[in-house]
Design an enzyme around this catalytic site. Structure first.
Site, short mmCIF file in Angstrom:
data_model
loop_
_atom_site.label_atom_id
_atom_site.label_comp_id
_atom_site.label_asym_id
_atom_site.label_seq_id
_atom_site.Cartn_x
_atom_site.Cartn_y
_atom_site.Cartn_z
N CYS A 1 22.53 16.62 -15.59
CA CYS A 1 21.77 17.39 -14.61
C CYS A 1 20.64 16.52 -14.05
O CYS A 1 20.90 15.61 -13.27
CB CYS A 1 21.29 18.70 -15.23
SG CYS A 1 20.75 19.92 -14.00
N HIS B 1 26.20 21.00 -17.54
CA HIS B 1 25.51 20.95 -18.83
C HIS B 1 26.54 21.04 -19.97
O HIS B 1 26.89 22.14 -20.41
CB HIS B 1 24.51 22.10 -18.97
CG HIS B 1 23.25 21.90 -18.21
ND1 HIS B 1 22.16 21.24 -18.73
CD2 HIS B 1 22.90 22.26 -16.95
CE1 HIS B 1 21.19 21.20 -17.84
NE2 HIS B 1 21.62 21.81 -16.75
N GLU C 1 26.10 20.53 -22.98
CA GLU C 1 25.43 20.99 -24.21
C GLU C 1 25.23 22.51 -24.24
O GLU C 1 24.89 23.06 -25.29
CB GLU C 1 24.08 20.28 -24.37
CG GLU C 1 22.93 20.83 -23.54
CD GLU C 1 22.91 20.42 -22.08
OE1 GLU C 1 21.85 20.58 -21.44
OE2 GLU C 1 23.95 19.94 -21.56
#
Length: 244
Positions: free
Chosen positions: A104, A194, A196
């Site tokens: 990002c 993202h 994660e």
């Protein structure tokens, strides 16, 4: 589960901590260090965290196994001195062949460091689950070859990489972001999504940013109804660590 033990630490560069804007979520799930550690399968003691927004010094890239540059509250275009210092470090690290994954803000920072253009996306902001399609180059890439041709990923961003730096190669696209995943150097990758995030972290983002998301033209109830885990993110993170 005990994480993978590394001969050198995994460096996680934090341009922010989600404890600042999502404290309730972080109280339960930790912040980016916990999320990336879990995704990569790396124990906390094997992570070197550097909060660059607090002007903490960055190590020699040769002293770490690999580097992840996380998302942020600030924008790359904000021009803070720490952003430019981190960009200079990333530029030098890429020149040395250090393995780097920008996520990002981190993705945008790598583009900015090499002369690309980052700005508000003319298509607007984007939130929620997005289908990311691998390009022909992505199918041959060490990271993206581990993913299906179309992977479901989570996104939460207002700005995008609008123009690539010279030599960068697009590995995956989406309808909203043609430069959704990019290889900036032989061992440096950037992703707008993202990897994660899981559903709980995304739900926490909706809790905090509901007003901004609504102003951007999205229905928060609709985003919540579609919210679901996307395991392709963990696949990418493990492939990155394996390449390091």
């Amino acid at each position: 589960m005990k994480g993978l033990s590394l001969p050198k630490p995994l460096l996680i560069i934090q341009p922010a901590t989600s404890y600042d804007d999502m404290p309730a979520t972080c109280a339960v799930h930790g912040d980016e260090l916990a999320w990336f550690g879990a995704g990569c399968g790396v124990a906390r003691e094997d992570i070197l965290a550097v909060k660059v927004y607090r002007d903490e010094p960055l190590p020699d890239p040769a002293d770490v196994r690999a580097t992840i540059i996380t998302g942020a509250i600030d924008m790359v275009t904000d021009g803070h001195p720490w952003i430019e210092r981190t960009a200079a470090w990333a530029r030098a690290a890429m020149a040395q062949g250090a393995p780097i994954l920008g996520v990002c803000f981190g993705h945008q920072l790598l583009a900015h460091a090499l002369g690309g253009t980052v700005a508000d996306n003319p298509r607007g902001a984007m939130f929620g689950g997005v289908d990311v399609a691998r390009t022909a180059a992505g199918a041959e890439d060490a990271l993206f070859s581990a993913l299906p041709p179309v992977a479901r990923m989570m996104v939460f961003h207002f700005q995008s990489v609008l123009a690539l730096p010279e030599g960068a190669q697009v590995l995956a696209t989406s309808g909203h972001d043609p430069h959704h995943a990019v290889r900036y150097a032989p061992r440096a990758w950037g992703v707008q999504f993202h990897p994660e995030f899981d559903a709980a972290i995304m739900a926490g983002s909706y809790d905090v940013y509901a007003e901004a998301i609504t102003r951007a033209g999205f229905s928060v109830p609709a985003l919540r109804a579609a919210n679901a885990d996307t395991p392709d993110g963990q696949t990418l993170l493990r492939a990155f660590l394996a390449q390091a």
